[in-house]
Scaffold this motif. Sequence first.
Motif, PDB file in Angstrom:
ATOM      1  N   UNK B 239       7.609  -9.492 -31.443  1.00  0.00           N
ATOM      2  CA  UNK B 239       7.902 -10.845 -31.934  1.00  0.00           C
ATOM      3  C   UNK B 239       6.784 -11.280 -32.889  1.00  0.00           C
ATOM      4  N   UNK B 240       7.194 -11.795 -34.042  1.00  0.00           N
ATOM      5  CA  UNK B 240       6.218 -12.267 -35.029  1.00  0.00           C
ATOM      6  C   UNK B 240       5.603 -11.164 -35.877  1.00  0.00           C
ATOM      7  N   UNK B 241       6.206  -9.976 -35.871  1.00  0.00           N
ATOM      8  CA  UNK B 241       5.629  -8.836 -36.601  1.00  0.00           C
ATOM      9  C   UNK B 241       5.593  -9.087 -38.106  1.00  0.00           C
ATOM     10  N   UNK B 242       4.623  -8.463 -38.754  1.00  0.00           N
ATOM     11  CA  UNK B 242       4.506  -8.499 -40.208  1.00  0.00           C
ATOM     12  C   UNK B 242       4.632  -7.081 -40.742  1.00  0.00           C
ATOM     13  N   UNK B 243       5.566  -6.878 -41.673  1.00  0.00           N
ATOM     14  CA  UNK B 243       5.782  -5.579 -42.298  1.00  0.00           C
ATOM     15  C   UNK B 243       5.328  -5.693 -43.750  1.00  0.00           C
ATOM     16  N   UNK B 244       4.337  -4.900 -44.113  1.00  0.00           N
ATOM     17  CA  UNK B 244       3.799  -4.930 -45.466  1.00  0.00           C
ATOM     18  C   UNK B 244       4.453  -3.790 -46.254  1.00  0.00           C
ATOM     19  N   UNK B 245       5.181  -4.137 -47.306  1.00  0.00           N
ATOM     20  CA  UNK B 245       5.819  -3.126 -48.158  1.00  0.00           C
ATOM     21  C   UNK B 245       4.870  -2.850 -49.309  1.00  0.00           C
ATOM     22  N   UNK B 246       4.210  -1.706 -49.212  1.00  0.00           N
ATOM     23  CA  UNK B 246       3.167  -1.379 -50.184  1.00  0.00           C
ATOM     24  C   UNK B 246       3.597  -0.241 -51.087  1.00  0.00           C
ATOM     25  N   UNK B 247       4.551   0.552 -50.637  1.00  0.00           N
ATOM     26  CA  UNK B 247       5.036   1.668 -51.437  1.00  0.00           C
ATOM     27  C   UNK B 247       6.333   2.182 -50.851  1.00  0.00           C
ATOM     28  N   UNK B 248       7.022   3.004 -51.641  1.00  0.00           N
ATOM     29  CA  UNK B 248       8.340   3.499 -51.217  1.00  0.00           C
ATOM     30  C   UNK B 248       8.421   4.985 -51.535  1.00  0.00           C
ATOM     31  N   UNK B 249       7.386   5.712 -51.136  1.00  0.00           N
ATOM     32  CA  UNK B 249       7.197   7.070 -51.637  1.00  0.00           C
ATOM     33  C   UNK B 249       8.287   8.037 -51.156  1.00  0.00           C
ATOM     34  N   UNK B 250       8.983   7.709 -50.075  1.00  0.00           N
ATOM     35  CA  UNK B 250      10.013   8.641 -49.592  1.00  0.00           C
ATOM     36  C   UNK B 250      11.323   8.501 -50.350  1.00  0.00           C
ATOM     37  N   UNK B 271      11.714 -12.668 -35.389  1.00  0.00           N
ATOM     38  CA  UNK B 271      11.009 -13.637 -36.261  1.00  0.00           C
ATOM     39  C   UNK B 271       9.919 -12.896 -37.040  1.00  0.00           C
ATOM     40  N   UNK B 272      10.335 -11.789 -37.622  1.00  0.00           N
ATOM     41  CA  UNK B 272       9.396 -10.923 -38.318  1.00  0.00           C
ATOM     42  C   UNK B 272       9.473 -11.162 -39.816  1.00  0.00           C
ATOM     43  N   UNK B 273       8.454 -10.697 -40.508  1.00  0.00           N
ATOM     44  CA  UNK B 273       8.330 -10.880 -41.950  1.00  0.00           C
ATOM     45  C   UNK B 273       8.168  -9.521 -42.609  1.00  0.00           C
ATOM     46  N   UNK B 274       8.904  -9.315 -43.713  1.00  0.00           N
ATOM     47  CA  UNK B 274       8.671  -8.159 -44.591  1.00  0.00           C
ATOM     48  C   UNK B 274       8.167  -8.731 -45.901  1.00  0.00           C
ATOM     49  N   UNK B 275       7.068  -8.195 -46.401  1.00  0.00           N
ATOM     50  CA  UNK B 275       6.491  -8.760 -47.619  1.00  0.00           C
ATOM     51  C   UNK B 275       6.050  -7.653 -48.558  1.00  0.00           C
ATOM     52  N   UNK B 276       6.521  -7.732 -49.798  1.00  0.00           N
ATOM     53  CA  UNK B 276       6.066  -6.791 -50.804  1.00  0.00           C
ATOM     54  C   UNK B 276       4.676  -7.166 -51.279  1.00  0.00           C
ATOM     55  N   UNK B 277       3.844  -6.159 -51.457  1.00  0.00           N
ATOM     56  CA  UNK B 277       2.445  -6.434 -51.789  1.00  0.00           C
ATOM     57  C   UNK B 277       2.001  -5.567 -52.959  1.00  0.00           C
ATOM     58  N   UNK B 278       1.402  -6.204 -53.952  1.00  0.00           N
ATOM     59  CA  UNK B 278       0.801  -5.488 -55.084  1.00  0.00           C
ATOM     60  C   UNK B 278      -0.638  -5.958 -55.232  1.00  0.00           C
ATOM     61  N   UNK B 279      -1.552  -5.011 -55.174  1.00  0.00           N
ATOM     62  CA  UNK B 279      -2.966  -5.382 -55.236  1.00  0.00           C
ATOM     63  C   UNK B 279      -3.310  -6.078 -56.553  1.00  0.00           C
ATOM     64  N   UNK B 280      -2.563  -5.775 -57.600  1.00  0.00           N
ATOM     65  CA  UNK B 280      -2.919  -6.344 -58.905  1.00  0.00           C
ATOM     66  C   UNK B 280      -2.764  -7.866 -58.935  1.00  0.00           C
ATOM     67  N   UNK B 281      -2.107  -8.446 -57.935  1.00  0.00           N
ATOM     68  CA  UNK B 281      -2.079  -9.907 -57.834  1.00  0.00           C
ATOM     69  C   UNK B 281      -3.414 -10.465 -57.340  1.00  0.00           C
ATOM     70  N   UNK B 282      -4.326  -9.586 -56.912  1.00  0.00           N
ATOM     71  CA  UNK B 282      -5.564 -10.022 -56.260  1.00  0.00           C
ATOM     72  C   UNK B 282      -6.797  -9.647 -57.067  1.00  0.00           C
ATOM     73  N   UNK B 283      -6.617  -9.375 -58.359  1.00  0.00           N
ATOM     74  CA  UNK B 283      -7.746  -8.873 -59.156  1.00  0.00           C
ATOM     75  C   UNK B 283      -8.943  -9.822 -59.126  1.00  0.00           C
ATOM     76  N   UNK B 284      -8.683 -11.113 -59.044  1.00  0.00           N
ATOM     77  CA  UNK B 284      -9.796 -12.062 -59.032  1.00  0.00           C
ATOM     78  C   UNK B 284     -10.722 -11.866 -57.837  1.00  0.00           C
ATOM     79  N   UNK B 285     -10.206 -11.232 -56.798  1.00  0.00           N
ATOM     80  CA  UNK B 285     -11.003 -11.075 -55.569  1.00  0.00           C
ATOM     81  C   UNK B 285     -11.363  -9.618 -55.274  1.00  0.00           C
TER      82      UNK B 285
END
Lengths: 346, 346
Positions: B239-250, B271-285
């Motif tokens: 419950x409350x899991x977070x799924x980070x979609x970082x790549x789709x290599x398969x 009540x879980x979340x799937x979220x696509x993530x791209x590091x390039x959105x975080x260049x400032x940090x």
Amino acid sequence: MTDPVNRRVLLTARPDGIPAAKHFAIDEVAVPEPDDGQVLVRNHWLSVEPAMRGWVSLESNYSAPVPLGAVMRSFASGRVVSSRHPDFQPGDYVTGMLGWQDYAVASPETLRRIDETDLPLSTSLGVLGLNGVTAYFGLREAGRPRPGDTVVVSTAAGAVGSCVGQIARNMGCRTVGIAGGPAKTGLCRNEFGYDAAIDYKAGHDLDTAIATACPDGVDVYFDNIAGPISDAVMRHLAVGARVVICGTVSVTTWTPPPLGPRVERHLLAKRATMQGFLATDWTDRFGEARSALAAWIREGKLTYKEDILDGLEQAPGAIGGLYRGDNLGKRLIRLVDEQQEGPRAE
Amino acid sequence: MTDPVNRRVLLTARPDGIPAAKHFAIDEVAVPEPDDGQVLVRNHWLSVEPAMRGWVSLESNYSAPVPLGAVMRSFASGRVVSSRHPDFQPGDYVTGMLGWQDYAVASPETLRRIDETDLPLSTSLGVLGLNGVTAYFGLREAGRPRPGDTVVVSTAAGAVGSCVGQIARNMGCRTVGIAGGPAKTGLCRNEFGYDAAIDYKAGHDLDTAIATACPDGVDVYFDNIAGPISDAVMRHLAVGARVVICGTVSVTTWTPPPLGPRVERHLLAKRATMQGFLATDWTDRFGEARSALAAWIREGKLTYKEDILDGLEQAPGAIGGLYRGDNLGKRLIRLVDEQQEGPRAE
């Protein structure tokens, strides 16, 4: 002074999919007596909702299934008939998980006293009930709309969807409703104030219709359906979009889960989020939602439709219609006609 | 004093799927001269990464595709050979999007001077490069792990995955790695400190293996692959899991998107979340991430593996192996052997 008989709708068979009349039976028993600390409630209104499919299912879900032979679980609203608790008096209006039956004995901690006596009692099961708080918290907390965002809603004329669309509009968003048939899209435009409405039954190309209605993409998609319509919306997400998964009404069975186009690439390319939302995680804050929703109703900024069936015997067959889209507005079973009872507010 | 020739790997055909040697050609041109305000860099290391499939694709994506006939886009690290900018001196170590070539002319705003001269230059392309910052922000910001959470990582021994697993462990999580074959699961257990490792090639029932490794369910799933392995993990979300979609290599092609089991019910029930993530959105940090990662390396709390291919001519065929799982660790092309150049830190 109470009726001698309590009619109850019992779950008698475990549905494989959507519950239908054949899965229920109506019996008659003596009206129960409240124990010390309990109250007896005469139900005036019973709720009918898509979530009932989950409540009677043995599949992994968010609540224990209704046992066979038990009264069907349901929200209901009514009036206290007799009370053995100091905080409740006969005549008080209350709502709670009272079941599909004429009378229910309840403990006060499972009841909410209805304070909005200037508004119809039936609103306690719809726009001021679980539908309204689902729309309120699902949109605000999972959808996180910002003024100017494009918010797309499926089952846009439904009990939850129509509320989502109006809250989003009240928050300064552009709203686009998806619904089936001209009656519902007409409601979307004329009653619920959507900026655009898409009739998925009209035979238009859905991708073209979404692209036209959402020239800057979809910032928030509030999804009550899953399935091919939602697949089309996913192809039009804006960067940073939030997809709220609130219901899956277009999917008839999850055993096994049906196949659909994989979503990972959309989520990755658009850095988008899909989030499952259940209002019952927010019970501590329901009062906040009800206050806001009631204020919007009084200001004329939030309207609602009801689809009323008369008589307990309508309940067993009433769920299927929700999945066929038969209803226009929140589906309710009316047991007592309040017009004949006089005014509620004292 | 520079070599007379710059060898360049050019994209010569648009791949339908995973880029292979046949989609590239190597040419030789004169080493370019920096304009006023520019520097000339001798590349020592070139990066090879799964994201290159997206970079050469015309499909909807997060960056404009590499044009046909252009030098293949790539991160690379090397040393300034000549400078016409006051902030850079010959001998400075730098990294940037310098391309698959021996030499590159670059403007300072596209370069990062490498300050971690106590660590090998190659780390600037892996654990201190995009892989490391992807792991750092993807896990922390999208995965939001709490101490005690169970964190599952796919491609767990890979350049991103191994870093995710170790950061999660450093944050007090229980870590479970999924990888293919005993060499990689051995690395997971013995080098990267996973509490459990699942070999998806071993023929075990994946659901049983995940349930055994994650008795309380999966709180965070950091996914680099998509596909049937990820489908199995989705069946075990807490419950409350977070799924980070970082790549789709398969997934070898997204045109059209392949079918998979719909995820909506898992997301809703948990009540879980799937979220696509791209590091390039975080260049400032990125600086914040590099500091934390470098500190962990120095403390012995973060280790990494490199899969080094020698010579520019290895680059064109190097992407495919990432999708076949040929590599153990971050895949790099070495152009200059630094052992022969003496120590870096001055």
